[in-house]
Motif scaffolding. Structure first.
Motif, mmCIF file in Angstrom:
data_model
loop_
_atom_site.group_PDB
_atom_site.id
_atom_site.type_symbol
_atom_site.label_atom_id
_atom_site.label_comp_id
_atom_site.label_asym_id
_atom_site.label_seq_id
_atom_site.Cartn_x
_atom_site.Cartn_y
_atom_site.Cartn_z
ATOM 1 N N UNK A 89 -27.688 -0.616 -14.170
ATOM 2 C CA UNK A 89 -26.500 -1.476 -14.062
ATOM 3 C C UNK A 89 -26.755 -2.869 -14.656
ATOM 4 N N UNK A 90 -25.673 -3.500 -15.124
ATOM 5 C CA UNK A 90 -25.738 -4.879 -15.608
ATOM 6 C C UNK A 90 -24.647 -5.683 -14.903
ATOM 7 N N UNK A 91 -24.748 -7.005 -14.980
ATOM 8 C CA UNK A 91 -23.838 -7.867 -14.218
ATOM 9 C C UNK A 91 -22.613 -8.331 -14.993
ATOM 10 N N UNK A 92 -22.564 -8.063 -16.303
ATOM 11 C CA UNK A 92 -21.401 -8.451 -17.108
ATOM 12 C C UNK A 92 -20.983 -7.279 -17.986
ATOM 13 N N UNK A 93 -19.675 -7.099 -18.209
ATOM 14 C CA UNK A 93 -19.211 -5.950 -18.992
ATOM 15 C C UNK A 93 -19.417 -6.085 -20.488
ATOM 16 N N UNK A 94 -19.662 -7.321 -20.962
ATOM 17 C CA UNK A 94 -19.854 -7.528 -22.402
ATOM 18 C C UNK A 94 -20.863 -8.637 -22.635
ATOM 19 N N UNK A 95 -21.774 -8.403 -23.539
ATOM 20 C CA UNK A 95 -22.803 -9.380 -23.860
ATOM 21 C C UNK A 95 -22.156 -10.622 -24.486
ATOM 22 N N UNK A 96 -22.455 -11.780 -23.936
ATOM 23 C CA UNK A 96 -21.855 -13.018 -24.444
ATOM 24 C C UNK A 96 -22.337 -13.353 -25.851
ATOM 25 N N UNK A 97 -23.449 -12.768 -26.262
ATOM 26 C CA UNK A 97 -23.973 -13.022 -27.610
ATOM 27 C C UNK A 97 -23.556 -11.954 -28.616
ATOM 28 N N UNK A 98 -22.832 -10.940 -28.145
ATOM 29 C CA UNK A 98 -22.417 -9.856 -29.024
ATOM 30 C C UNK A 98 -21.331 -10.330 -29.978
ATOM 31 N N UNK A 99 -21.444 -9.944 -31.232
ATOM 32 C CA UNK A 99 -20.435 -10.245 -32.236
ATOM 33 C C UNK A 99 -20.060 -8.938 -32.936
ATOM 34 N N UNK A 100 -19.181 -8.187 -32.300
ATOM 35 C CA UNK A 100 -18.783 -6.903 -32.864
ATOM 36 C C UNK A 100 -17.837 -7.115 -34.038
ATOM 37 N N UNK A 101 -18.067 -6.347 -35.098
ATOM 38 C CA UNK A 101 -17.221 -6.481 -36.279
ATOM 39 C C UNK A 101 -17.149 -5.150 -37.010
ATOM 40 N N UNK A 102 -16.222 -5.066 -37.954
ATOM 41 C CA UNK A 102 -16.070 -3.844 -38.744
ATOM 42 C C UNK A 102 -17.255 -3.642 -39.685
ATOM 43 N N UNK A 103 -18.032 -4.704 -39.928
ATOM 44 C CA UNK A 103 -19.208 -4.578 -40.784
ATOM 45 C C UNK A 103 -20.266 -3.690 -40.141
ATOM 46 N N UNK A 104 -20.168 -3.475 -38.818
ATOM 47 C CA UNK A 104 -21.126 -2.636 -38.105
ATOM 48 C C UNK A 104 -20.704 -1.166 -38.088
ATOM 49 N N UNK A 105 -19.587 -0.853 -38.728
ATOM 50 C CA UNK A 105 -19.140 0.534 -38.815
ATOM 51 C C UNK A 105 -20.018 1.303 -39.798
ATOM 52 N N UNK A 106 -20.105 2.624 -39.668
ATOM 53 C CA UNK A 106 -20.944 3.416 -40.574
ATOM 54 C C UNK A 106 -20.505 3.269 -42.027
ATOM 55 N N UNK A 107 -21.477 3.229 -42.916
ATOM 56 C CA UNK A 107 -21.177 3.103 -44.346
ATOM 57 C C UNK A 107 -21.871 4.182 -45.175
ATOM 58 N N UNK A 108 -22.939 4.752 -44.633
ATOM 59 C CA UNK A 108 -23.673 5.784 -45.365
ATOM 60 C C UNK A 108 -23.515 7.137 -44.672
ATOM 61 N N UNK A 109 -23.906 8.172 -45.384
ATOM 62 C CA UNK A 109 -23.822 9.532 -44.829
ATOM 63 C C UNK A 109 -24.685 9.659 -43.582
ATOM 64 N N UNK A 110 -25.858 9.064 -43.619
ATOM 65 C CA UNK A 110 -26.762 9.128 -42.469
ATOM 66 C C UNK A 110 -26.153 8.433 -41.249
#
Length: 351
Positions: free
Chosen positions: A103-124
């Motif tokens: 378990x963790x105490x927060x639902x989202x990491x305050x340092x997280x920067x989610x973006x579309x750049x983290x979406x898959x780009x290669x076959x692997x």
């Protein structure tokens, strides 16, 4: 049929029926084939059960304990009603194999920067995410966020934006929400506090949005518990913090009008102006000032709707310091202390 039994249908929510007599008030909430009955006396409930049984076959399950997967508990001594989805949360944790996560105490990491750049780009990368049940897991979380857990609403809104092409970083963010829920399954949404009047909180934040669309958040609380909340990406690109806050306040004002109409009609009462808190002084001033301003002349006329609501006296927009802004938890990731504080303010408490 309900009309034949002397009930009136609520104009702002067609699933709500009510009937007022000299004996008191009875309210019937209908969802498909499930009915929930509330009344000022037990006699009114028993009378309705007899009447409805003459027209349709019914199954009387007695006092309400479960509704659509939500557990309901009454404490008559403390005069509270509590709602919980702990059974549902346990089931989805097992469904996705997360029952052993730490378990963790927060639902989202305050340092997280989610973006579309983290979406898959290669076959692997696509192969890595092929068997990950991202859509199903996010959908499961949404039911909790909409039902009894406003504290995860922002996090769920955030991860849902990457449903088309989720990457490993997005999946880790989803798992973090599950880890937070694993440590807080015993939180109940409790009604029965000293604060009896309907009050609202509206906030906005765009600092983490890669597409420049700010997040609007609002929460409305009555009797110490949240009855309506939202964390939603704004349709427009706001050119200033004031504009983003002004748009958020307008969205909250629309919800306030609906809640006021529902309460006024069903309970046959006249409400005083509903307090809506905002932490932006400039946005508050903009709702009261009809003068021309070069910096705000571009704002769409539809967002000036709130000016009419304030002028009419339905809503009273009041300044609230950011540290006390409950809707802050609906617009951004926060540290543990604030997550716990605002969860409590929303009515979430351990059983």
């Amino acid at each position: 049929m309900m009309i034949k039994l002397g009930f009136s249908r609520c104009e702002v929510d067609t699933s709500v029926f009510y009937r007022r007599t000299r004996s008191g008030l009875i309210i019937v909430l209908v969802h498909v084939d499930d009915c929930t009955i509330a009344a000022t006396t037990i006699a009114l409930i028993m009378e309705f059960k007899v009447l409805i049984a003459e027209h349709v076959e019914i199954t009387d399950l007695g006092e309400l304990h479960w509704l659509l997967g939500i557990e309901i508990k009454r404490d008559r001594d403390r005069r509270t009603i509590s709602l919980s989805q702990r059974s549902y949360l346990d089931s989805i944790l097992r469904r996705y194999g997360f029952q052993d996560l730490k378990p963790v105490s927060i639902p989202m990491d305050t340092n997280a920067r989610l973006s579309s750049a983290q979406s898959p780009a290669t076959t692997a990368e696509f192969a890595q995410m092929r068997d990950v049940p991202y859509l199903e897991a996010v959908g499961s979380l949404m039911y909790a966020a909409l039902g009894t857990r406003p504290d995860i609403a922002f996090a769920v809104q955030t991860v849902s934006r990457f449903s088309k092409k989720p990457g490993p970083a997005h999946w880790e963010a989803v798992k973090r929400i599950f880890r937070y829920l694993k440590g807080s399954t015993e939180l109940w949404l409790v009604y029965g506090g000293n604060q009896k009047e309907l009050v609202g909180y509206a906030d906005a934040d765009g600092s983490m949005a890669e597409d420049r669309h700010a997040i609007s958040g609002y929460a409305f609380i009555i009797y110490g518990g949240a009855v309506s909340w939202s964390a939603k990406r704004q349709d427009i690109i706001a050119l200033s913090t004031t504009e983003a806050e002004y748009v958020a306040a307008t969205h909250a004002a629309k919800e306030a009008l609906w809640l006021r109409s529902l309460i006024s009609q069903v309970f046959d009462t006249t409400l005083d102006a509903t307090t809506l808190f905002s932490d932006n002084q400039s946005a508050i001033a903009l709702t009261k000032d009809h003068q021309y301003h070069a910096r705000s002349k571009h704002i769409d006329v539809r967002f000036h709707f709130i000016r009419w609501i304030v002028e009419r006296g339905s809503i009273r927009l009041i300044y609230c310091p950011t540290d006390d802004m409950v809707a802050d938890t609906l617009t951004k990731a926060l540290p543990s202390a604030k997550v716990k504080h605002f969860a409590t303010e929303l009515g979430l408490a351990a059983a």
